[in-house]
Design a protein around this motif. Sequence first.
Motif, mmCIF file in Angstrom:
data_model
loop_
_atom_site.group_PDB
_atom_site.id
_atom_site.type_symbol
_atom_site.label_atom_id
_atom_site.label_comp_id
_atom_site.label_asym_id
_atom_site.label_seq_id
_atom_site.Cartn_x
_atom_site.Cartn_y
_atom_site.Cartn_z
ATOM 1 N N HIS A 1 -0.058 1.593 6.433
ATOM 2 C CA HIS A 1 1.335 2.058 5.892
ATOM 3 C C HIS A 1 2.370 1.756 6.823
ATOM 4 O O HIS A 1 2.566 1.904 8.003
ATOM 5 C CB HIS A 1 1.189 3.733 5.524
ATOM 6 N N HIS B 1 0.735 -1.220 -0.086
ATOM 7 C CA HIS B 1 -0.013 -0.243 0.048
ATOM 8 C C HIS B 1 0.962 1.284 0.020
ATOM 9 O O HIS B 1 0.676 2.089 -0.735
ATOM 10 C CB HIS B 1 -0.952 0.009 1.276
ATOM 11 N N HIS C 1 1.348 4.504 -2.942
ATOM 12 C CA HIS C 1 1.565 5.994 -2.878
ATOM 13 C C HIS C 1 2.746 6.554 -3.335
ATOM 14 O O HIS C 1 2.237 7.269 -4.112
ATOM 15 C CB HIS C 1 1.525 6.312 -1.364
ATOM 16 N N CYS D 1 -5.969 8.837 3.076
ATOM 17 C CA CYS D 1 -5.963 7.495 2.802
ATOM 18 C C CYS D 1 -6.493 6.985 4.430
ATOM 19 O O CYS D 1 -6.089 7.610 5.206
ATOM 20 C CB CYS D 1 -4.883 6.995 2.501
HETATM 21 ZN ZN LIG Z 1 -2.672 4.451 1.826
#
Ligand SMILES: [Zn+2]
Length: 412
Positions: free
Chosen positions: A211, A109, A113, A207
């Motif tokens: 992360h 993830h 980004h 978001c």
């Molecule tokens: Zn994210």
Amino acid sequence: MTKRLYYDSSEIHEFDSVVEHVVPSSPEQARPSVILRETAFYPTSGGQVHDTGWLTLDSGERVRVTEVADAEDGRVVHYLEAPPRLPVAGAAVHGSIDAERRRDHMQQHTGQHVLSAAFVELYQMPTVSFHMGEDYCSIDLATASLSSAQIVAAEKRANEIVYENRPVRIRYVSRAETEKLGLRKLPPAERDELRLIEVADFDLSACGGTHVEASGQIGSILLRKTEKVRQGTRVEFVCGDRAVRMARRDYSALSEAAALFSTQLWDVPGQIRKSADESRLLRKQKDDALDQLAELMASAALWDHPETNGRRIIVRAFSDRDITFAKLFAQKVTRVGTPAVALVASALDPPGLVFAQTPGGSADVGALLKRVLSAVGGRGGGSRDFAQGGVPAGSKINVEQLLREAAGTIEA
Ligand SMILES: [Zn+2]
């Protein structure tokens, strides 16, 4: 609403909570589910797939959490593998997240980004969707085309950001403030407070996912296949441990190919090209040889057969040649100039028949073939001068006998 512990830290893998609501399994919902007061389990959303793990009950019994989903009212639903005994509302539970799976999702993830931001920085190509699969991930870029040079450059830029080990921070801001910040990706309109993920001095986007804490933890970003999709261009990629596993798998496949060719890895494409050229040449040589053989056999057959009523009737059932050769032979017999009829078959299973005559001859081989085949459950057809067909596989028909009978009807 369930309090989401992962909002503040992706490193919370163990937590204590209280059961708020239990739904036993029913015909409508095969698996039982529970809602907790707070949870560190991530539910599937925003392209990222859910966590799995365990709930430990007061009794010490461990219950597997197989899927986690968002309910419409903002609560998080934990689906359980049917336990012998369900927890009850109000009971204390201890949650444990499958940390390896979570780490993998964090790597993919956060890598997404960085990669999406790299495509914007270099080529102003925005990401319109993100998908995380079991083996690889993909983003769809709003661009009609993407060159291999652009892919390599974006991959290089994204990995530079990884090596620089930039902090990845979580920030909460009001919707009004975000207007000034210039986010790469805006969230759905309904929320007032927004959770932002910032890769220091490189990317800022709204978001709700999990992360890593610094870009170095992404490990590496490897771009793979691209393909055109309705909304632009899809780019497949893998990060971290997946990149290593994928590279290992590619290496094994390539090593096996290299061993088959007794060559080095980087010589495999050249070897494949060489081998394809060789097969093409061999196929051509084989076709030429078969053509010559058919021609010789046709001449010999015509030579052997006396002319009756102004033509020669050649009957031949090949036990070791396919229908393509039978057809070639029939063509040679009927095209050399001397009037002839060829009643030919391949007796290989399934048997095939080819009837031909020198163009303009007095027979109607199309009608003859139809008649012969329909008597034995076969199918075929063609013109007066050329026809072909077959009988069903495994039908144990004596094709030579069939040809003799057919010859008998035109000799008479
Ligand atoms: Zn994210």
